[in-house]
Design an enzyme around this catalytic site. Structure first.
Site, PDB file in Angstrom:
ATOM      1  CG  MET A  57      32.968  42.638  45.519  1.00  0.00           C
ATOM      2  SD  MET A  57      32.336  43.694  46.875  1.00  0.00           S
ATOM      3  CE  MET A  57      33.664  43.786  48.137  1.00  0.00           C
ATOM      4  CB  VAL A 111      28.045  41.091  45.403  1.00  0.00           C
ATOM      5  CG1 VAL A 111      29.478  41.847  45.262  1.00  0.00           C
ATOM      6  CG2 VAL A 111      27.026  42.121  45.810  1.00  0.00           C
ATOM      7  CB  CYS A 112      30.660  38.537  41.034  1.00  0.00           C
ATOM      8  SG  CYS A 112      30.348  39.445  39.804  1.00  0.00           S
ATOM      9  NE  ARG A 113      37.732  39.756  38.594  1.00  0.00           N
ATOM     10  CZ  ARG A 113      37.958  40.864  37.650  1.00  0.00           C
ATOM     11  NH1 ARG A 113      38.838  41.768  37.977  1.00  0.00           N
ATOM     12  NH2 ARG A 113      37.777  40.575  36.442  1.00  0.00           N
TER      13      ARG A 113
END
Length: 101
Positions: free
Chosen positions: A92, A64-66
């Site tokens: 996210m 997961v990242c932004r």
């Protein structure tokens, strides 16, 4: 070296039904300070190569990242080192589930 993708809502559903999902958040410290998926392990993208020893080859990881771009890079690095990874699309920014601050 390919890997699958998963939608944030599917990750949320899996977490609700089974808490054994292995999640790696590759965002920077200041981003994670604003909230992280409660069960996620934080390994910034820049540290992923030197911290691979913290991961297990026999487990599958959701990365997961932004927004989904850095996690895609992390998945490429990890997959090329025989790790089983899935990129969470939308990152996210698309996450509607619980977060811990």
């Amino acid at each position: 070296m390919s890997f699958n993708t998963i939608e944030p809502k599917e990750v949320e559903r899996l977490l609700e039904s089974d808490n054994t999902l292995n999640i790696i958040d590759v965002r920077e410290n200041d981003e994670v300070a604003q909230g992280i998926i409660p069960t996620a392990t934080h390994i910034p993208l820049g540290e992923i190569r030197k911290r691979m020893n913290e991961l297990e080859l026999n487990k599958e990881y959701v990365v997961v990242c932004r927004s989904g771009k850095r996690s895609e890079k992390a998945c490429t690095i990890l997959a090329s080192n025989q790790f089983k990874v899935i990129n969470m699309t939308g990152g996210m920014l698309s996450w509607k589930g619980k977060i811990k601050i």
